[in-house]
Design a protein around this motif. Sequence first.
Motif, mmCIF file in Angstrom:
data_model
loop_
_atom_site.group_PDB
_atom_site.id
_atom_site.type_symbol
_atom_site.label_atom_id
_atom_site.label_comp_id
_atom_site.label_asym_id
_atom_site.label_seq_id
_atom_site.Cartn_x
_atom_site.Cartn_y
_atom_site.Cartn_z
ATOM 1 N N ASN A 20 0.826 -1.209 0.000
ATOM 2 C CA ASN A 20 0.000 0.000 0.000
ATOM 3 C C ASN A 20 0.858 1.256 0.000
ATOM 4 O OD1 ASN A 20 -2.295 -1.559 0.040
ATOM 5 N ND2 ASN A 20 -2.813 -1.149 2.167
ATOM 6 N N ALA A 21 1.902 1.271 0.829
ATOM 7 C CA ALA A 21 2.759 2.454 0.928
ATOM 8 C C ALA A 21 3.401 2.787 -0.410
ATOM 9 C CB ALA A 21 3.832 2.234 1.997
ATOM 10 N N ALA A 22 3.896 1.759 -1.104
ATOM 11 C CA ALA A 22 4.542 1.983 -2.396
ATOM 12 C C ALA A 22 3.543 2.462 -3.440
ATOM 13 C CB ALA A 22 5.215 0.695 -2.861
ATOM 14 N N ILE A 23 2.390 1.826 -3.502
ATOM 15 C CA ILE A 23 1.397 2.168 -4.525
ATOM 16 C C ILE A 23 0.820 3.558 -4.283
ATOM 17 C CG2 ILE A 23 -0.864 1.531 -5.474
ATOM 18 C CD1 ILE A 23 -0.024 -1.435 -4.993
ATOM 19 N N MET A 24 0.531 3.892 -3.037
ATOM 20 C CA MET A 24 0.048 5.235 -2.731
ATOM 21 C C MET A 24 1.056 6.288 -3.178
ATOM 22 S SD MET A 24 -1.439 4.595 1.109
ATOM 23 C CE MET A 24 -2.739 3.419 1.447
ATOM 24 N N HIS A 25 2.318 6.054 -2.905
ATOM 25 C CA HIS A 25 3.357 7.007 -3.293
ATOM 26 C C HIS A 25 3.410 7.170 -4.808
ATOM 27 C CE1 HIS A 25 7.907 8.168 -3.343
ATOM 28 N NE2 HIS A 25 7.135 9.228 -3.431
ATOM 29 N N LEU A 26 3.372 6.056 -5.535
ATOM 30 C CA LEU A 26 3.449 6.130 -6.996
ATOM 31 C C LEU A 26 2.224 6.831 -7.588
ATOM 32 C CD1 LEU A 26 4.907 2.598 -7.833
ATOM 33 C CD2 LEU A 26 6.122 4.787 -7.756
ATOM 34 N N LEU A 27 1.060 6.591 -7.010
ATOM 35 C CA LEU A 27 -0.145 7.281 -7.481
ATOM 36 C C LEU A 27 -0.079 8.774 -7.166
ATOM 37 C CD1 LEU A 27 -2.871 4.655 -6.498
ATOM 38 C CD2 LEU A 27 -2.205 5.270 -8.824
ATOM 39 N N GLU A 28 0.395 9.099 -5.976
ATOM 40 C CA GLU A 28 0.520 10.513 -5.598
ATOM 41 C C GLU A 28 1.467 11.259 -6.533
ATOM 42 O OE1 GLU A 28 1.832 10.209 -1.587
ATOM 43 O OE2 GLU A 28 -0.195 10.301 -0.743
ATOM 44 N N GLU A 29 2.560 10.604 -6.909
ATOM 45 C CA GLU A 29 3.561 11.220 -7.775
ATOM 46 C C GLU A 29 3.233 11.081 -9.260
ATOM 47 O OE1 GLU A 29 6.200 13.011 -6.745
ATOM 48 O OE2 GLU A 29 5.469 12.754 -4.684
ATOM 49 N N VAL A 254 10.361 -4.625 -4.755
ATOM 50 C CA VAL A 254 11.098 -3.408 -4.393
ATOM 51 C C VAL A 254 11.744 -2.799 -5.640
ATOM 52 C CG1 VAL A 254 12.992 -2.480 -3.003
ATOM 53 C CG2 VAL A 254 11.485 -4.247 -2.048
ATOM 54 N N TRP A 255 12.277 -3.632 -6.508
ATOM 55 C CA TRP A 255 12.855 -3.142 -7.763
ATOM 56 C C TRP A 255 11.801 -2.426 -8.612
ATOM 57 C CZ3 TRP A 255 16.005 -7.936 -9.896
ATOM 58 C CH2 TRP A 255 17.109 -8.154 -9.056
ATOM 59 N N GLU A 256 10.605 -3.000 -8.680
ATOM 60 C CA GLU A 256 9.556 -2.388 -9.496
ATOM 61 C C GLU A 256 9.162 -1.016 -8.945
ATOM 62 O OE1 GLU A 256 7.423 -6.337 -11.422
ATOM 63 O OE2 GLU A 256 6.575 -5.483 -9.605
ATOM 64 N N TYR A 257 9.091 -0.911 -7.636
ATOM 65 C CA TYR A 257 8.822 0.384 -7.007
ATOM 66 C C TYR A 257 9.933 1.375 -7.346
ATOM 67 C CZ TYR A 257 8.363 3.732 -3.097
ATOM 68 O OH TYR A 257 8.244 4.865 -2.324
ATOM 69 N N ARG A 258 11.153 0.952 -7.195
ATOM 70 C CA ARG A 258 12.306 1.808 -7.489
ATOM 71 C C ARG A 258 12.318 2.243 -8.952
ATOM 72 N NH1 ARG A 258 18.560 -0.361 -6.833
ATOM 73 N NH2 ARG A 258 19.604 1.470 -7.760
ATOM 74 N N LEU A 259 11.972 1.312 -9.849
ATOM 75 C CA LEU A 259 11.992 1.625 -11.278
ATOM 76 C C LEU A 259 10.990 2.713 -11.637
ATOM 77 C CD1 LEU A 259 13.026 1.018 -14.145
ATOM 78 C CD2 LEU A 259 11.260 -0.769 -14.299
ATOM 79 N N MET A 260 9.807 2.673 -11.041
ATOM 80 C CA MET A 260 8.796 3.675 -11.347
ATOM 81 C C MET A 260 9.221 5.073 -10.905
ATOM 82 S SD MET A 260 6.492 2.150 -13.040
ATOM 83 C CE MET A 260 7.748 0.998 -13.648
ATOM 84 N N LEU A 261 10.129 5.159 -9.932
ATOM 85 C CA LEU A 261 10.641 6.448 -9.465
ATOM 86 C C LEU A 261 11.924 6.854 -10.185
ATOM 87 C CD1 LEU A 261 10.099 5.909 -5.636
ATOM 88 C CD2 LEU A 261 8.697 7.332 -7.155
ATOM 89 N N ASP A 262 12.416 5.987 -11.049
ATOM 90 C CA ASP A 262 13.691 6.211 -11.742
ATOM 91 C C ASP A 262 13.474 7.146 -12.929
ATOM 92 O OD1 ASP A 262 16.137 5.901 -13.219
ATOM 93 O OD2 ASP A 262 16.458 3.986 -12.187
ATOM 94 N N ASP A 263 14.151 8.270 -12.928
ATOM 95 C CA ASP A 263 13.986 9.242 -14.013
ATOM 96 C C ASP A 263 14.409 8.676 -15.364
ATOM 97 O OD1 ASP A 263 12.981 11.164 -12.326
ATOM 98 O OD2 ASP A 263 14.922 12.126 -11.969
ATOM 99 N N ASP A 264 15.293 7.696 -15.361
ATOM 100 C CA ASP A 264 15.734 7.102 -16.629
ATOM 101 C C ASP A 264 14.565 6.443 -17.365
ATOM 102 O OD1 ASP A 264 18.302 7.914 -16.103
ATOM 103 O OD2 ASP A 264 19.053 5.924 -15.558
ATOM 104 N N LEU A 265 13.690 5.794 -16.621
ATOM 105 C CA LEU A 265 12.532 5.159 -17.253
ATOM 106 C C LEU A 265 11.636 6.202 -17.901
ATOM 107 C CD1 LEU A 265 10.595 2.775 -17.838
ATOM 108 C CD2 LEU A 265 9.556 3.236 -15.606
ATOM 109 N N HIS A 266 11.334 7.260 -17.191
ATOM 110 C CA HIS A 266 10.401 8.261 -17.706
ATOM 111 C C HIS A 266 11.024 9.073 -18.844
ATOM 112 C CE1 HIS A 266 7.305 7.320 -14.777
ATOM 113 N NE2 HIS A 266 8.315 7.056 -13.959
ATOM 114 N N ALA A 267 12.343 9.244 -18.806
ATOM 115 C CA ALA A 267 13.034 9.871 -19.938
ATOM 116 C C ALA A 267 12.963 8.975 -21.164
ATOM 117 C CB ALA A 267 14.489 10.156 -19.568
ATOM 118 N N ALA A 268 13.082 7.667 -20.958
ATOM 119 C CA ALA A 268 12.991 6.722 -22.071
ATOM 120 C C ALA A 268 11.597 6.717 -22.685
ATOM 121 C CB ALA A 268 13.363 5.317 -21.597
#
Length: 304
Positions: A20-29, A254-268
């Motif tokens: 829940n903590a990870a998903i809430m953060h990703l949705l908020e951001e 944990v990797w999937e959470y980290r990846l969604m916050l990784d600027d490299d992914l969103h730049a790609a």
Amino acid sequence: MKGNYLVINCDDFGQSAPMNAAIMHLLEERRVSSATIMAPAPGFEEAAAWCKKRGQSNIGLHLTLTSEFDALRWGSVTGHPSLHDASGHMYRTVKEFERGANTAAVVQEMDAQYERVRQAGITISHADNHMGSLYGIATGRSHIPQVLMKCAKWKVPFRLFRHVHPEDMMAAVPGVERAVGKASALAGTLGVAIPDYLLSHPFEVEEGETYESFKQSIIAKMYRLPEGISETYIHPAIEDAAMLAAIPHWEKRVWEYRLMLDDDLHAALKDAGVTLTDYSFIQQHGRSSRLRSVWALGTELLRK
């Protein structure tokens, strides 16, 4: 409709506090498109209260008929005996579910999970299925017609796909093209919107895999997305010592959470010309002609 559109959905919302903590953060951001919530799971109340408070409009229903981890189990909403193993929890595996579940009980459970989410103040944007238990993958006993009829009634899209991406894991499943043809034609006949492609990746940490190799494999896929609407799904979670010890492959979450916050992914994504979208876009653009769908379904059913 031209262009490359991608939905990134967080599965298993409501499974546990660390998820829940990870998903809430990703949705908020706004780093992901949406999440799908598990009505029977122990973290449901926390997730649902957060969604209601925020008026979150991109939450779907993660129809849950299995409970796979020894350290984290739950029962059905309805309590029907055919939906449980000897421990009183939902089945650990899809094969056990397909063999043991009564179809009428499955339909009642889908309704009960929908109602539990609705009564929590959430208007669902779409639906999908935990572990693919409704697809008939393990024994061929599919509940796709039942779930599509429910989605038609609820007026929401469902996670299916029209075409098999040649690089996706599903491409190796025998007979998948025909199964997809029938299921997508039925969705079109019922007026249920679906994505064009589903892109998945291994749930487990593969031998020799690191965060960096995982990241690069996902980024590479962004440059090879087919034209149309694709969906990929993740199971993000924060690092938690108890879960790392108790839940297999928690590190991958944990990797999937980290990846969604990784600027490299969103730049790609930007560099590859991929537009991040959600299921409201699929609801608008993901329907097939009913006439063509009826014809396609009839053709598939008549094939030997």
